[in-house]
Design a protein around this motif. Structure first.
Motif, short mmCIF file in Angstrom:
data_model
loop_
_atom_site.label_atom_id
_atom_site.label_comp_id
_atom_site.label_asym_id
_atom_site.label_seq_id
_atom_site.Cartn_x
_atom_site.Cartn_y
_atom_site.Cartn_z
N LYS A 176 0.95 -0.84 -0.27
CA LYS A 176 -0.06 0.11 -0.36
C LYS A 176 0.89 1.08 -0.24
O LYS A 176 0.31 1.91 -0.43
CB LYS A 176 -0.94 0.03 1.10
N MET A 177 1.98 1.30 0.58
CA MET A 177 2.39 2.16 0.52
C MET A 177 3.19 2.34 -0.70
O MET A 177 4.19 3.68 -0.96
CB MET A 177 3.81 2.64 1.71
N ASP A 178 3.41 1.51 -1.54
CA ASP A 178 3.38 1.86 -3.25
C ASP A 178 3.09 2.31 -3.79
O ASP A 178 3.59 2.20 -5.09
CB ASP A 178 4.69 0.54 -3.17
N GLY A 179 1.66 2.01 -3.53
CA GLY A 179 0.32 2.19 -4.23
C GLY A 179 -0.15 1.42 -4.72
O GLY A 179 -0.90 1.66 -5.37
N ALA A 180 0.20 0.22 -4.30
CA ALA A 180 -0.21 -0.92 -4.54
C ALA A 180 -2.64 -0.55 -4.14
O ALA A 180 -2.43 -0.19 -3.01
CB ALA A 180 -0.28 -1.71 -4.55
N GLY A 181 -3.05 -0.42 -4.74
CA GLY A 181 -4.48 -1.01 -4.34
C GLY A 181 -4.64 -2.19 -4.27
O GLY A 181 -3.86 -2.76 -4.30
N GLU A 182 -6.04 -2.59 -3.66
CA GLU A 182 -6.26 -3.72 -3.44
C GLU A 182 -6.74 -4.82 -4.27
O GLU A 182 -6.19 -5.91 -4.01
CB GLU A 182 -7.83 -3.91 -2.64
N TYR A 183 -6.41 -4.56 -5.22
CA TYR A 183 -7.05 -5.19 -6.60
C TYR A 183 -5.55 -5.87 -7.13
O TYR A 183 -5.07 -6.94 -7.18
CB TYR A 183 -7.60 -4.86 -7.77
#
Length: 299
Positions: A176-183
Motif C-alpha cells: 500500500k505504501m508503494d501505491g498498490a490498491g486492493e485489487y
C-alpha cells in the motif's frame, strides 16, 4: 551427531499392526475399483458366469468400443470438461476475493456478513423454491446453471480466509505504501502466495463439477447439456438404456456382439468417467495436503 532411537518390542508390534491395518484398508478401498476394471475388460457373456475378480478371464476391448461408439458420450465429455474448468476457475476466484475481504481487519460489518453466510450452511430453500428461482433467472436449460450457483461456497471461503490471515500484514502495508490498491495486492501478492490453498479448493471444486449429475437431471432437458455423470447414471439405473447401447454397438461391430453385455458396459462406463479425475489428482496432491492442513495448527 543425532541419537539413535532404540526400537523396543512394543514399537515393533505397534508398527506391524499399523502397517497390516493400513494394508487392509487400502485393499478394501481399491478392491471395488479393481473389480470394475477387471470386469470392464472381460467378455460380457463370460462375465455373467461369475468368478471374475483378479484378472479378466476372456480379455476384450469390446466394452470400451461399445461405450465410445455412442457419439452422445463425446458431447457429454465436452460439457463436463467445460463446466469443470470454467466452474473451478470462476468459483476459486470469486470465493478467494470474498475470503480476502473477510480476512481484512478493517472490513466493516464483518461479523454480520459471517452470520449471514453461516446461516446458509445450515438452512436452504429446498428443491422447489430453487427450481422456481432458476426459472425466474433464466438458468433452466442454460449452461450457466452449472456455473453461477456454484460460484461461492462458505466452507471453502472459511478455509481460504484462514490462510489469508497467515500472510504477514507488513507485506500488505508495504504494498500500500508503494501505491498498490486492493485489487493489485490481491492479484499480485495474495494469489501467488496462496497456491496451496487455491490448489486444494480447486480440487474440491473440480471433483464436485466432474461428479455432479443432480443439477443436470433437475434443471436441464436439453440433451446437448447432458453431463457425463448423468449419462453414467442412465446407463447404470436404466436397463433399457444399457441394452440399447449394447444393441447399437453390436450393429456397428457385429463380430464382437457376443463380447458385450449390459453389466460389462456399465463397468466400462464407470471406468471411463472416473479415469480423468484420477489422472489429474496426483498433480495436485502435494498442494491438497498442504491446503487441508490450514488452520489445524495454531502458533
Amino acid at each position: 551427531m543425532g541419537l539413535l532411537k532404540i526400537r523396543t518390542a512394543k514399537d515393533i508390534v505397534f508398527d506391524t499392526f499399523v502397517i497390516v491395518f493400513m494394508l487392509i484398508i487400502v485393499i478394501l478401498t481399491l478392491a471395488p475399483f479393481w473389480f470394475s476394471i477387471v470386469g470392464s475388460f472381460n467378455s460380457g457373456l463370460d462375465y455373467l458366469r461369475g468368478g471374475v475378480f483378479l484378472w479378466p478371464r476372456e480379455f476384450t476391448l469390446s466394452n470400451y468400443k461399445a461405450v465410445f461408439s455412442d457419439i452422445t458420450i463425446y458431447n457429454a465429455y465436452i460439457v463436463t470438461a467445460s463446466r469443470t474448468v470454467i466452474g473451478t476457475i470462476t468459483s476459486v476466484l470469486f470465493t478467494a476475493m470474498i475470503a480476502y475481504g473477510m480476512s481484512r481487519k478493517n472490513l466493516k460489518f464483518k461479523g454480520y456478513y459471517m452470520i449471514f453466510m453461516m446461516i446458509t450452511m445450515f438452512f436452504a430453500g429446498g428443491l422447489v423454491p430453487t427450481y422456481l428461482l432458476y426459472q425466474k433467472l433464466g438458468l433452466l436449460n442454460n449452461f450457466l446453471v452449472y456455473i453461477i450457483p456454484a460460484l461461492f461456497n462458505v466452507w471453502n471461503m472459511i478455509i481460504m480466509m484462514s490462510f489469508f490471515r497467515t500472510i504477514p500484514e507488513t507485506l500488505i502495508e508495504s504494498a500500500k505504501m508503494d501505491g498498490a490498491g486492493e485489487y493489485r495486492i490481491f492479484f499480485s501478492f495474495i494469489i501467488p502466495l496462496s497456491k496451496p490453498v487455491l490448489a486444494a479448493i480447486a480440487l474440491f471444486n473440480g471433483v464436485y463439477h466432474w461428479n455432479s449429475y443432480f443439477d443436470a437431471m433437475m434443471f436441464t432437458t436439453d440433451k446437448s447439456l447432458q453431463t457425463i455423470q448423468l449419462f453414467l447414471m442412465r446407463v447404470v439405473t436404466d436397463a433399457s438404456f444399457a441394452h440399447s447401447m449394447g444393441a447399437q454397438a453390436a450393429a456397428l461391430i457385429p463380430e464382437q456382439a457376443k463380447q458385450i453385455s449390459p453389466e460389462t458396459l456399465k463397468l466400462a462406463m464407470m471406468i471411463a468417467t472416473t479415469l480423468p479425475i484420477l489422472v489429474i489428482y496426483p498433480f495436485l496432491q502435494k498442494y491438497f495436503v498442504k491446503g487441508v492442513m490450514i488452520g489445524s495448527i495454531k502458533e
